[in-house]
Design a protein around this motif. Structure first.
Motif, PDB file in Angstrom:
ATOM      1  N   LEU A 105       0.814  -1.212   0.000  1.00 15.53           N
ATOM      2  CA  LEU A 105       0.000   0.000   0.000  1.00 15.53           C
ATOM      3  C   LEU A 105       0.851   1.266   0.000  1.00 15.53           C
ATOM      4  O   LEU A 105       0.388   2.323  -0.442  1.00 15.53           O
ATOM      5  CB  LEU A 105      -0.943   0.003   1.200  1.00 15.53           C
ATOM      6  CG  LEU A 105      -2.042  -1.067   1.187  1.00 15.53           C
ATOM      7  CD1 LEU A 105      -2.918  -0.917   2.423  1.00 15.53           C
ATOM      8  CD2 LEU A 105      -2.884  -0.994  -0.070  1.00 15.53           C
ATOM      9  N   SER A 106       2.079   1.164   0.479  1.00 14.40           N
ATOM     10  CA  SER A 106       2.939   2.347   0.550  1.00 14.40           C
ATOM     11  C   SER A 106       3.905   2.455  -0.624  1.00 14.40           C
ATOM     12  O   SER A 106       4.799   3.303  -0.623  1.00 14.40           O
ATOM     13  CB  SER A 106       3.747   2.315   1.857  1.00 14.40           C
ATOM     14  OG  SER A 106       4.613   1.191   1.891  1.00 14.40           O
ATOM     15  N   ALA A 107       3.712   1.623  -1.666  1.00 17.53           N
ATOM     16  CA  ALA A 107       4.676   1.570  -2.772  1.00 17.53           C
ATOM     17  C   ALA A 107       4.519   2.703  -3.766  1.00 17.53           C
ATOM     18  O   ALA A 107       5.378   2.884  -4.638  1.00 17.53           O
ATOM     19  CB  ALA A 107       4.559   0.233  -3.501  1.00 17.53           C
ATOM     20  N   GLY A 108       3.432   3.450  -3.692  1.00 18.44           N
ATOM     21  CA  GLY A 108       3.230   4.553  -4.625  1.00 18.44           C
ATOM     22  C   GLY A 108       2.725   4.125  -5.991  1.00 18.44           C
ATOM     23  O   GLY A 108       2.768   4.910  -6.945  1.00 18.44           O
ATOM     24  N   VAL A 109       2.237   2.897  -6.098  1.00 18.94           N
ATOM     25  CA  VAL A 109       1.678   2.382  -7.350  1.00 18.94           C
ATOM     26  C   VAL A 109       0.156   2.462  -7.261  1.00 18.94           C
ATOM     27  O   VAL A 109      -0.417   2.140  -6.220  1.00 18.94           O
ATOM     28  CB  VAL A 109       2.114   0.915  -7.566  1.00 18.94           C
ATOM     29  CG1 VAL A 109       1.465   0.336  -8.824  1.00 18.94           C
ATOM     30  CG2 VAL A 109       3.626   0.811  -7.653  1.00 18.94           C
ATOM     31  N   PRO A 110      -0.537   2.873  -8.327  1.00 21.79           N
ATOM     32  CA  PRO A 110      -1.999   2.857  -8.291  1.00 21.79           C
ATOM     33  C   PRO A 110      -2.511   1.467  -7.907  1.00 21.79           C
ATOM     34  O   PRO A 110      -2.092   0.460  -8.495  1.00 21.79           O
ATOM     35  CB  PRO A 110      -2.404   3.225  -9.721  1.00 21.79           C
ATOM     36  CG  PRO A 110      -1.249   4.019 -10.238  1.00 21.79           C
ATOM     37  CD  PRO A 110      -0.022   3.412  -9.614  1.00 21.79           C
ATOM     38  N   THR A 111      -3.389   1.422  -6.920  1.00 20.96           N
ATOM     39  CA  THR A 111      -3.797   0.137  -6.340  1.00 20.96           C
ATOM     40  C   THR A 111      -5.307   0.068  -6.174  1.00 20.96           C
ATOM     41  O   THR A 111      -5.934   1.027  -5.735  1.00 20.96           O
ATOM     42  CB  THR A 111      -3.119  -0.069  -4.973  1.00 20.96           C
ATOM     43  OG1 THR A 111      -1.698  -0.076  -5.147  1.00 20.96           O
ATOM     44  CG2 THR A 111      -3.543  -1.376  -4.329  1.00 20.96           C
TER      45      THR A 111
END
Length: 327
Positions: free
Chosen positions: A185-191
């Motif tokens: 969730l903290s990876a900065g990828v749209p999720t």
């Protein structure tokens, strides 16, 4: 050959712990013309990771899929011990259907290496579809953060806004490895979070399940047998069959069938009854914590709150059975 020839198909990778509904997801992914399944990675969850690899290879073989690479991944969560769901999915994780051992073999690299290689080699950004505990994905993001530049979106089956299944508030995949979920969730990828709130609603009617099970085509017949599997824990008598994880793949193929809201989401990591909960903030205004400067900023996630059940059931059946299968 590792996928369909349609140049417009969305390149996807599935990370799974192949039990009954992961198998349904794989059957759909390899047969939908709009999806280009580039690789499958395996992780411990519903069953141990070696059985997950075997189940995955079996499903791909039964489906007549091309030579899609399959890799073994993490055999336990980042911190917790393995806690399988054999009581739900059967001793072999596949409903104890007695399927033959696969002739296919896994790739000669581990899951993280295959994920990195496949993502970076793709000419178009890849959509990741984790339908399992997120251990492999967390290890990938921490070890090779450069992959995020070629990830279009992560659509994961996990979490819950309302009620959990592993605990009163925690869904199994997130509960199995909460730290891994927090890293994703903290990876900065749209999720997109395809959680229990929609997961449990997409059910194939009994008549369709019977028709699939009576098919002479191996992949469709396997789908019917899997959908007929009953959860011995709940003792449900509904003759229909839940798509489960396959709904998340339907959402990639047909996003318009899913209603999402972009909301802050946090994974509870502290020990206790709340561990593994996905805390979804649906408030319309700031609360006292924000007003007093005590709140932390949370990642924004597209949380699935509603699903067009009939649309996804029709999509699944049409895809798995194929054109003319009912003629």
């Amino acid at each position: 050959m590792t996928g369909p020839s349609n140049a417009d198909a969305t390149p996807v990778i599935i990370d799974c712990d192949t039990g009954v509904d992961d198998a349904l997801a794989l059957l759909f992914a390899v047969r939908h013309p709009g999806l280009d399944l580039r690789a499958v990675t395996c992780v411990a969850g519903n069953t141990d990771v070696d059985q997950v690899v075997r189940n995955t290879l079996t499903v791909l073989e039964q489906a007549g899929a091309p030579g899609i690479p399959v890799a073994r991944g993490a055999e336990r969560p980042l911190i917790e011990p393995v806690r399988t769901a054999l009581h739900v999915h059967g001793r072999d994780g596949m409903g104890d259907l007695g399927l033959p051992a696969p002739a296919r073999r896994p790739a000669d690299v581990d899951a993280v290496a295959l994920l990195r290689r496949t993502i970076l080699a793709s000419p178009r950004p890849v959509t990741l579809i984790p339908t399992a505990p997120l251990t492999n994905i967390a290890l990938l993001l921490r070890t090779h953060p450069e992959v995020t530049r070629n990830i279009e979106r992560i659509v994961f089956m996990g979490g819950a806004v309302a009620t959990g299944n592993a605990t009163a508030v925690a869904e199994f995949n997130v509960w199995h490895d909460p730290e891994a979920a927090a890293i994703l969730l903290s990876a900065g990828v749209p999720t997109t979070m395809y959680g229990l709130d929609v997961f449990e609603r997409v059910v194939v009617p009994a008549g369709d399940v019977r028709r699939l099970g009576e098919s002479t085509e191996p992949g469709a017949r396997l789908a019917g047998r899997l959908l007929s599997h009953r959860d011995p824990v709940t003792g449900e008598e509904d003759p229909g069959g839940g798509l489960g994880d396959a709904g998340a793949v339907c959402a990639v193929a047909d996003p318009a069938g899913l209603t999402t809201h972009r909301l802050p989401v946090e994974v509870t990591l502290a020990p206790g009854p709340g561990r593994g909960q996905t805390v979804v903030d649906r408030r319309r205004r700031p609360g006292e914590a924000e007003l007093h400067g005590e709140a932390r900023e949370q990642p924004l996630v597209d949380v699935a709150l509603d699903v067009d059940v009939e649309r996804y059931v029709k999509l699944y059946l049409a895809t798995v059975e194929g054109a003319g299968a009912r003629a």
